[in-house]
Scaffold this active site. Structure first.
Site, mmCIF file in Angstrom:
data_model
loop_
_atom_site.group_PDB
_atom_site.id
_atom_site.type_symbol
_atom_site.label_atom_id
_atom_site.label_comp_id
_atom_site.label_asym_id
_atom_site.label_seq_id
_atom_site.Cartn_x
_atom_site.Cartn_y
_atom_site.Cartn_z
ATOM 1 N N SER A 175 0.335 5.463 14.244
ATOM 2 C CA SER A 175 0.802 6.748 13.737
ATOM 3 C C SER A 175 1.838 7.293 14.727
ATOM 4 O O SER A 175 1.660 7.156 15.947
ATOM 5 C CB SER A 175 -0.396 7.702 13.634
ATOM 6 N N SER A 177 4.691 6.071 15.304
ATOM 7 C CA SER A 177 5.543 5.032 15.911
ATOM 8 C C SER A 177 6.963 5.113 15.347
ATOM 9 O O SER A 177 7.913 4.647 15.974
ATOM 10 C CB SER A 177 4.953 3.642 15.663
ATOM 11 N N LYS A 179 7.509 4.656 11.645
ATOM 12 C CA LYS A 179 7.560 3.886 10.387
ATOM 13 C C LYS A 179 8.254 4.682 9.274
ATOM 14 O O LYS A 179 9.199 4.190 8.649
ATOM 15 C CB LYS A 179 6.141 3.517 9.905
ATOM 16 N N SER A 180 7.772 5.912 9.039
ATOM 17 C CA SER A 180 8.322 6.700 7.919
ATOM 18 C C SER A 180 9.793 7.035 8.165
ATOM 19 O O SER A 180 10.605 6.985 7.229
ATOM 20 C CB SER A 180 7.535 7.997 7.737
ATOM 21 N N SER A 247 -1.556 0.058 8.414
ATOM 22 C CA SER A 247 -2.096 -1.288 8.105
ATOM 23 C C SER A 247 -2.586 -1.973 9.383
ATOM 24 O O SER A 247 -1.972 -2.933 9.840
ATOM 25 C CB SER A 247 -1.064 -2.135 7.359
#
Ligand SMILES: Nc1ncnc2c1ncn2[C@@H]1O[C@H](COP(=O)(O)OS(=O)(=O)O)[C@@H](OP(=O)(O)O)[C@H]1O
Ligand SMILES: Nc1ncnc2c1ncn2[C@@H]1O[C@H](COP(=O)(O)OP(=O)(O)O)[C@@H](O)[C@H]1O
Length: 351
Positions: A175, A177, A179-180, A247
């Site tokens: 969380s 990092s 990604k979004s 994931s």
């Protein structure tokens, strides 16, 4: 014993006869060898059991035409070939039993001569059992569920019409990092370059499709299983699916990958890495703070019962404590281009 004599007079020369006997034996052995070889090759290529008889036909097409008289008639052709095949096998089996009874089961022929007849019946029965067993399993399964696969356009036809391939870019990491953030920038970059792309994001999906799931290990497994399936559908629809989910488990990411591999769709794993301390400093949603305070349980990377298993061999590795969002997008695009997956116009300025 004259029952099986050929009515047409054959040349009586003894070496011609010997030649005939050996050639028929050789042909029989060759036939068995080809059959086994095809079955083994088929097993490796299709990862399923016997597809020898209908290998040249597309299975999806066959099933879709089950109850239809339109289309390419592949299903009817295949049924005819299968019917003839089974009729010949049944004839072979019946013949072998007749030969056994009429020719070998007589007092003058004890073992080992009798064995020739018995072996003939066993060989024929085994082939019939083996083939019918393999076909039966699949059809019983579909009948039990009362479902039929409906094939429409194939993936190849869709990508040819839309002029782009489908694939899944799977971003995994802790969380915060990044990604979004990277997924959003990549989606925009692809869309600006006229590629269909769609982002599937952990937070967003949990508002709808996966709103029944929490963060227990079992729920995370189910979360990723569903997303793997959804991403595959997007990829099959000739879209670039960009999945950004923590994931955390290697096994679940592998399931998503295998699902794509089995469908012949590209799956690219991107490890969006960052040291835990940096993620904690960023903490855009104050989740780490809440996890440290014990308000959130099972928080990935913080709680002992919520580990993050790093990818062993991701296609792309990004360290967001060193690489900017632009660098990350450029790295992914570079990978797509250098591997011949997507070709973006060179003169674009949009990102
Ligand atoms: N316990 C716990 N652990 C991890 N994350 C948590 C948790 N509770 C809520 N959140 C928020 O949920 C987002 C992660 O959802 P995912 O679907 O990606 O998680 S998972 O793949 O099933 O592990 C995650 O989003 P990101 O920060 O974007 O990763 C968090 O905002
Ligand atoms: N190089 C980078 N790549 C991605 N995000 C970064 C980077 N550097 C700083 N950030 C910041 O880190 C935060 C990451 O949040 P987010 O994208 O929601 O991560 P995740 O989806 O992995 O939880 C954002 O506030 C973002 O602006």
């Amino acid at each position: 014993m004259s029952l099986f004599r050929c009515p047409i007079p054959l040349p009586s020369a003894s070496n011609l006869r010997t030649f005939g006997v050996y050639s028929s034996g050789g042909l029989f052995a060759l036939g068995i060898w080809f059959f086994l070889d095809a079955a083994i090759v088929s097993k490796h290529a299709n990862a399923s059991d016997v597809h020898v008889h209908i290998n040249s036909l597309e299975k999806a097409r066959l099933s879709a035409e089950s109850f239809s008289f339109s289309g390419s008639n592949d299903a009817w052709k295949a049924r005819l070939v299968l019917f003839l095949g089974f009729a010949l096998m049944a004839g072979g089996l019946a013949g072998s039993v007749c030969v056994l009874v009429l020719k070998y089961v007589v007092p003058e022929y004890p073992f080992p001569t009798l064995y020739f007849g018995v072996a003939n019946v066993i060989a024929n029965s085994t082939v019939v059992l083996w083939v019918s067993q393999n076909f039966e399993d699949e059809y019983n399964y579909n009948l039990a569920l009362n479902i039929t696969w409906h094939a429409g356009l194939t993936y190849a036809e869709r990508t040819a019409i839309l002029r782009q391939p489908g694939l899944t870019i799977w971003l995994t990491g802790l969380s915060a990092s990044g990604k979004s953030t990277i997924a959003t920038a990549l989606e925009q970059h692809l869309l600006h370059n006229a590629f269909s792309a769609y982002r599937l994001d952990g937070d967003n999906i949990r508002f709808g499709l996966n709103k029944d799931l929490g963060f227990s290990p079992e729920d995370r497994v189910e979360n990723i299983r569903r997303i793997g399936e959804v991403a595959k559908l997007f990829a099959d629809a000739a879209t670039v699916a960009i999945a950004s989910f923590i994931s955390p488990y290697i096994a679940d990411r592998k399931i998503a990958r295998d699902l794509h591999d089995a469908a012949g769709l590209t799956f690219i794993e991107v490890h969006v890495d960052v040291p835990l301390e940096v993620a904690e400093q960023r903490d855009p949603k104050q989740l780490y703070q809440k996890a440290r305070a014990g308000i959130i349980k099972n928080f990935t990377g913080v709680s002992p019962d919520a580990p993050y298993e790093k990818p062993e061999k991701p296609e792309i590795y990004i360290d967001t404590s060193r690489e900017s969002v632009e660098d990350a997008v450029a790295k992914i695009v570079e990978y797509l281009e250098s591997n011949g997956i997507l070709k973006l116009p060179k003169d674009t300025t949009s990102s």
